[in-house]
Design a protein around this motif. Structure first.
Motif, PDB file in Angstrom:
ATOM      1  N   PRO A  93       0.798  -1.232   0.000  1.00 10.13           N
ATOM      2  CA  PRO A  93       0.000   0.000   0.000  1.00 10.13           C
ATOM      3  C   PRO A  93       0.827   1.276   0.000  1.00 10.13           C
ATOM      4  CG  PRO A  93      -0.071  -1.074   2.158  1.00 10.13           C
ATOM      5  CD  PRO A  93       0.582  -2.036   1.219  1.00 10.13           C
ATOM      6  N   HIS A  94       2.087   1.203   0.413  1.00  8.42           N
ATOM      7  CA  HIS A  94       2.928   2.396   0.450  1.00  8.42           C
ATOM      8  C   HIS A  94       3.758   2.563  -0.829  1.00  8.42           C
ATOM      9  CE1 HIS A  94       1.758   2.997   4.575  1.00  8.42           C
ATOM     10  NE2 HIS A  94       2.180   1.790   4.896  1.00  8.42           N
ATOM     11  N   GLY A  95       3.599   1.640  -1.765  1.00  4.39           N
ATOM     12  CA  GLY A  95       4.253   1.768  -3.053  1.00  4.39           C
ATOM     13  C   GLY A  95       3.304   2.337  -4.089  1.00  4.39           C
ATOM     14  N   LYS A  96       3.811   2.500  -5.305  1.00  2.00           N
ATOM     15  CA  LYS A  96       3.017   3.072  -6.387  1.00  2.00           C
ATOM     16  C   LYS A  96       3.448   2.433  -7.695  1.00  2.00           C
ATOM     17  CE  LYS A  96       0.247   6.250  -8.262  1.00  2.00           C
ATOM     18  NZ  LYS A  96      -1.176   6.410  -7.947  1.00  2.00           N
ATOM     19  N   VAL A  97       2.476   2.120  -8.561  1.00  3.56           N
ATOM     20  CA  VAL A  97       2.788   1.531  -9.854  1.00  3.56           C
ATOM     21  C   VAL A  97       2.083   2.344 -10.943  1.00  3.56           C
ATOM     22  CG1 VAL A  97       2.809  -0.542 -11.276  1.00  3.56           C
ATOM     23  CG2 VAL A  97       2.913  -0.741  -8.781  1.00  3.56           C
ATOM     24  N   TYR A  98       2.853   2.739 -11.948  1.00  2.16           N
ATOM     25  CA  TYR A  98       2.321   3.451 -13.101  1.00  2.16           C
ATOM     26  C   TYR A  98       2.325   2.524 -14.310  1.00  2.16           C
ATOM     27  CZ  TYR A  98       3.133   7.795 -10.491  1.00  2.16           C
ATOM     28  OH  TYR A  98       3.113   8.788  -9.555  1.00  2.16           O
ATOM     29  N   GLY A  99       1.221   2.536 -15.039  1.00  2.93           N
ATOM     30  CA  GLY A  99       1.172   1.853 -16.319  1.00  2.93           C
ATOM     31  C   GLY A  99       1.053   2.894 -17.415  1.00  2.93           C
ATOM     32  N   LEU A 100       1.931   2.823 -18.401  1.00  7.39           N
ATOM     33  CA  LEU A 100       1.954   3.797 -19.503  1.00  7.39           C
ATOM     34  C   LEU A 100       1.606   3.083 -20.804  1.00  7.39           C
ATOM     35  CD1 LEU A 100       2.700   6.596 -20.739  1.00  7.39           C
ATOM     36  CD2 LEU A 100       5.049   5.739 -20.896  1.00  7.39           C
ATOM     37  N   ASP A 101       0.646   3.614 -21.534  1.00  5.44           N
ATOM     38  CA  ASP A 101       0.278   3.011 -22.808  1.00  5.44           C
ATOM     39  C   ASP A 101      -0.217   4.100 -23.750  1.00  5.44           C
ATOM     40  OD1 ASP A 101      -0.238  -0.240 -23.383  1.00  5.44           O
ATOM     41  OD2 ASP A 101      -1.147   1.134 -24.818  1.00  5.44           O
ATOM     42  N   ALA A 102       0.005   3.879 -25.040  1.00  2.00           N
ATOM     43  CA  ALA A 102      -0.424   4.841 -26.054  1.00  2.00           C
ATOM     44  C   ALA A 102      -1.817   4.556 -26.581  1.00  2.00           C
ATOM     45  CB  ALA A 102       0.575   4.847 -27.220  1.00  2.00           C
ATOM     46  N   ALA A 103      -2.368   3.385 -26.261  1.00  2.00           N
ATOM     47  CA  ALA A 103      -3.688   2.989 -26.773  1.00  2.00           C
ATOM     48  C   ALA A 103      -4.759   3.266 -25.726  1.00  2.00           C
ATOM     49  CB  ALA A 103      -3.689   1.509 -27.151  1.00  2.00           C
ATOM     50  N   ALA A 104      -5.672   4.179 -26.034  1.00  2.00           N
ATOM     51  CA  ALA A 104      -6.705   4.557 -25.075  1.00  2.00           C
ATOM     52  C   ALA A 104      -7.576   3.370 -24.683  1.00  2.00           C
ATOM     53  CB  ALA A 104      -7.561   5.681 -25.663  1.00  2.00           C
ATOM     54  N   ASP A 105      -7.826   2.458 -25.621  1.00  2.00           N
ATOM     55  CA  ASP A 105      -8.657   1.292 -25.297  1.00  2.00           C
ATOM     56  C   ASP A 105      -7.963   0.372 -24.307  1.00  2.00           C
ATOM     57  OD1 ASP A 105     -11.120   1.533 -26.955  1.00  2.00           O
ATOM     58  OD2 ASP A 105      -9.661   1.638 -28.577  1.00  2.00           O
ATOM     59  N   MET A 106      -6.646   0.235 -24.440  1.00  2.00           N
ATOM     60  CA  MET A 106      -5.898  -0.574 -23.472  1.00  2.00           C
ATOM     61  C   MET A 106      -5.936   0.075 -22.094  1.00  2.00           C
ATOM     62  SD  MET A 106      -4.514  -3.512 -24.138  1.00  2.00           S
ATOM     63  CE  MET A 106      -4.018  -4.586 -25.503  1.00  2.00           C
ATOM     64  N   LEU A 107      -5.814   1.397 -22.039  1.00  2.00           N
ATOM     65  CA  LEU A 107      -5.860   2.091 -20.754  1.00  2.00           C
ATOM     66  C   LEU A 107      -7.225   1.918 -20.095  1.00  2.00           C
ATOM     67  CD1 LEU A 107      -3.989   5.366 -21.746  1.00  2.00           C
ATOM     68  CD2 LEU A 107      -3.160   3.609 -20.171  1.00  2.00           C
ATOM     69  N   ALA A 108      -8.293   2.020 -20.883  1.00  2.00           N
ATOM     70  CA  ALA A 108      -9.634   1.832 -20.328  1.00  2.00           C
ATOM     71  C   ALA A 108      -9.793   0.424 -19.770  1.00  2.00           C
ATOM     72  CB  ALA A 108     -10.680   2.110 -21.409  1.00  2.00           C
ATOM     73  N   LEU A 109      -9.293  -0.568 -20.508  1.00  2.00           N
ATOM     74  CA  LEU A 109      -9.354  -1.957 -20.054  1.00  2.00           C
ATOM     75  C   LEU A 109      -8.543  -2.128 -18.771  1.00  2.00           C
ATOM     76  CD1 LEU A 109     -10.107  -4.944 -20.514  1.00  2.00           C
ATOM     77  CD2 LEU A 109      -8.036  -5.138 -21.930  1.00  2.00           C
ATOM     78  N   ALA A 110      -7.359  -1.559 -18.727  1.00  2.00           N
ATOM     79  CA  ALA A 110      -6.493  -1.695 -17.548  1.00  2.00           C
ATOM     80  C   ALA A 110      -7.123  -1.051 -16.324  1.00  2.00           C
ATOM     81  CB  ALA A 110      -5.133  -1.073 -17.841  1.00  2.00           C
ATOM     82  N   ARG A 111      -7.754   0.100 -16.511  1.00  2.00           N
ATOM     83  CA  ARG A 111      -8.391   0.764 -15.366  1.00  2.00           C
ATOM     84  C   ARG A 111      -9.553  -0.073 -14.833  1.00  2.00           C
ATOM     85  NH1 ARG A 111      -7.584   5.776 -18.793  1.00  2.00           N
ATOM     86  NH2 ARG A 111      -5.757   6.813 -17.871  1.00  2.00           N
ATOM     87  N   ARG A 112     -10.309  -0.675 -15.727  1.00  2.00           N
ATOM     88  CA  ARG A 112     -11.398  -1.551 -15.281  1.00  2.00           C
ATOM     89  C   ARG A 112     -10.846  -2.768 -14.541  1.00  2.00           C
ATOM     90  NH1 ARG A 112     -13.523  -0.330 -20.443  1.00  2.00           N
ATOM     91  NH2 ARG A 112     -12.905  -2.370 -21.283  1.00  2.00           N
ATOM     92  N   ASN A 113      -9.740  -3.301 -15.034  1.00  2.00           N
ATOM     93  CA  ASN A 113      -9.139  -4.468 -14.381  1.00  2.00           C
ATOM     94  C   ASN A 113      -8.636  -4.118 -12.982  1.00  2.00           C
ATOM     95  OD1 ASN A 113      -9.599  -6.196 -16.547  1.00  2.00           O
ATOM     96  ND2 ASN A 113      -7.639  -5.702 -17.528  1.00  2.00           N
ATOM     97  N   ALA A 114      -8.028  -2.944 -12.838  1.00  2.00           N
ATOM     98  CA  ALA A 114      -7.535  -2.520 -11.528  1.00  2.00           C
ATOM     99  C   ALA A 114      -8.698  -2.312 -10.559  1.00  2.00           C
ATOM    100  CB  ALA A 114      -6.717  -1.243 -11.671  1.00  2.00           C
ATOM    101  N   GLU A 115      -9.773  -1.714 -11.061  1.00  2.00           N
ATOM    102  CA  GLU A 115     -10.952  -1.503 -10.209  1.00  2.00           C
ATOM    103  C   GLU A 115     -11.564  -2.829  -9.790  1.00  2.00           C
ATOM    104  OE1 GLU A 115     -15.244   0.884 -10.331  1.00  2.00           O
ATOM    105  OE2 GLU A 115     -13.831   1.030 -12.007  1.00  2.00           O
ATOM    106  N   GLN A 116     -11.650  -3.769 -10.724  1.00  2.00           N
ATOM    107  CA  GLN A 116     -12.219  -5.078 -10.405  1.00  2.00           C
ATOM    108  C   GLN A 116     -11.351  -5.823  -9.395  1.00  2.00           C
ATOM    109  OE1 GLN A 116     -13.118  -7.494 -13.840  1.00  2.00           O
ATOM    110  NE2 GLN A 116     -13.320  -9.369 -12.628  1.00  2.00           N
ATOM    111  N   ALA A 117     -10.031  -5.642  -9.495  1.00  2.00           N
ATOM    112  CA  ALA A 117      -9.110  -6.312  -8.569  1.00  2.00           C
ATOM    113  C   ALA A 117      -9.031  -5.607  -7.220  1.00  2.00           C
ATOM    114  CB  ALA A 117      -7.716  -6.382  -9.203  1.00  2.00           C
TER     115      ALA A 117
END
Length: 409
Positions: A93-117
């Motif tokens: 919880p005291h760390g931080k992870v950034y995901g960088l991607d150029a594809a907006a659809d991949m970012l939307a999918l990743a955000r949904r996956n993080a929320e679900q997890a």
């Protein structure tokens, strides 16, 4: 593929994964046999199915990146977020992870996956891996999984990775590489099988670009063999460690005035060299190897605090792995660990370059230099008695040497 084509391609794959469809980046047989996707992972419990389905990598960089509690991690080309979510578990919880991607659809999918997890310590950024939207020295680990090979400017990617890493930070990626020099037909056949060979770098070129960016401790560990000299590999490197608010980086032409001023200050002590005047920049740079020269800089002001560089001892091939080095530190920055950090980075870079012996001459009266070199594994191998006159006095020179335990053994 061109940049826009790559984005369109991976956007379509993201939409397919979100729709529950099977996702592969090449033929199903080649995908499975090559160890692509989630095949290399053993810790996928409780992760969203869409994150696993959208995994298109060629290995598992998280498994070997030594992500620690409290680390800040950046995943270049994070796709559906699988490596981001796995890293988030490790940082806590005291760390931080950034995901960088150029594809907006991949970012939307990743955000949904993080929320679900239920993962909260992650952020997904829209941008390119050639121009990372993060500040200098802001992350501890840079990851990537079968993405750098797609870039049209890999030198820029590696330079950006070096920029955003803190001193001592780790670079750990899975990527497709080329061993040897396969011909066009062989490369074309491999690309047809696995879909991502066109931009794959030869191992030697990958090493060269990492070193040019400033990384040391470069390791390329082959993994799956895709035939024709094409392999997946884990590529690892380190940004040189340094004291607080100091960065070790490759020397540049723009550093010339400060480097020569530090050189002259060292010569003025009368304990650094038989030389009494620093040369002009043209003479300095022509006498030293281009790939083994580093400076230590103040991260706030950019001021050069010290430098290290090397010269070849001979043009004869038998001495190709033997160099003579010099290390100088600004008079106001001595005893602060700058010299040790410079010399440690130089030793690691020299071993990456295939150097098996580093040598130098030190005046016996230069106790600080002798102590520094001994601390980094150098030993005194002899004394050249009264070898030269310095300011009217005959002086001895101690020969110090470090023999690599890695190269030339």
């Amino acid at each position: 593929m061109a940049h826009d084509e790559i984005i369109d391609h991976y956007s379509a794959l993201a939409r397919a994964a979100a729709a529950g469809q099977e996702v592969t980046d090449c033929g199903r047989d080649a995908f499975e046999q090559g160890g692509f996707g989630a095949a290399g992972y053993a810790d996928l419990q409780a992760l969203p199915e869409q994150a696993v389905r959208a995994s298109l990598g060629c290995g598992n960089p998280v498994a070997v990146a030594e992500v620690r509690r409290g680390d800040t991690v950046l995943d270049l080309g994070s796709g559906g977020g699988l490596d981001v979510l796995l890293s988030a578990r490790r940082t806590g919880p005291h760390g931080k992870v950034y995901g960088l991607d150029a594809a907006a659809d991949m970012l939307a999918l990743a955000r949904r996956n993080a929320e679900q997890a239920g993962v909260r310590n992650v952020s997904f950024l829209h941008g390119t891996i050639e121009r990372v939207p993060l500040p200098d020295r802001s992350v501890d680990v840079v990851l990537s999984n079968c993405v750098i090979n797609l870039s049209g400017d890999k030198a820029a990617v590696l330079t950006e990775a070096f920029r955003v890493l803190r001193a001592g930070g780790r670079f750990c990626v899975s990527d497709v590489v080329v061993e040897g020099a396969p011909g066009p037909a062989t490369r074309a056949a491999a690309e047809e099988r696995i879909g991502c060979v066109a931009g794959a770098l030869p191992v030697a070129e990958y090493r060269r670009l990492l070193s040019a960016a400033g990384f040391v401790g470069v390791r390329v560990t082959p993994a799956a063999d895709h035939g024709g000299g094409v392999r997946s590999a884990i590529v690892q490197a380190t940004k040189p460690a340094a004291p607080p608010e100091v960065e070790i980086r490759p020397m540049r032409a723009g550093d010339a005035d400060q480097v020569l001023a530090i050189y002259q200050a060292g010569l003025d002590t009368g304990q650094a060299s038989f030389e009494t005047r620093a040369p002009a920049w043209a003479g300095f740079t022509s006498a030293r190897l281009p790939g083994l020269r580093y400076v230590a800089c103040d991260t706030g002001t950019g001021q050069v605090l010290g430098w290290v560089a090397a010269s070849a001892v001979s043009s004869r091939p038998v001495y190709a792995g033997v160099v003579e080095h010099s290390v100088y530190v600004h008079p106001g920055c001595q005893a602060h660990g700058v010299g040790r950090a410079l010399l440690a980075a130089f030793v690691a870079a020299a071993e990456d370059a295939g150097v098996w012996t580093i040598q130098s001459g030190v005046f016996p009266e230069n106790a600080a230099s002798l102590a520094l070199h001994r601390a980094l594994g150098f030993r005194v191998v002899g004394t050249r008695e009264r070898v030269g006159r310095h300011h009217g006095t005959w002086r001895d020179v101690l020969l110090v040497e470090r023999r690599s335990t890695v190269t030339g053994t």
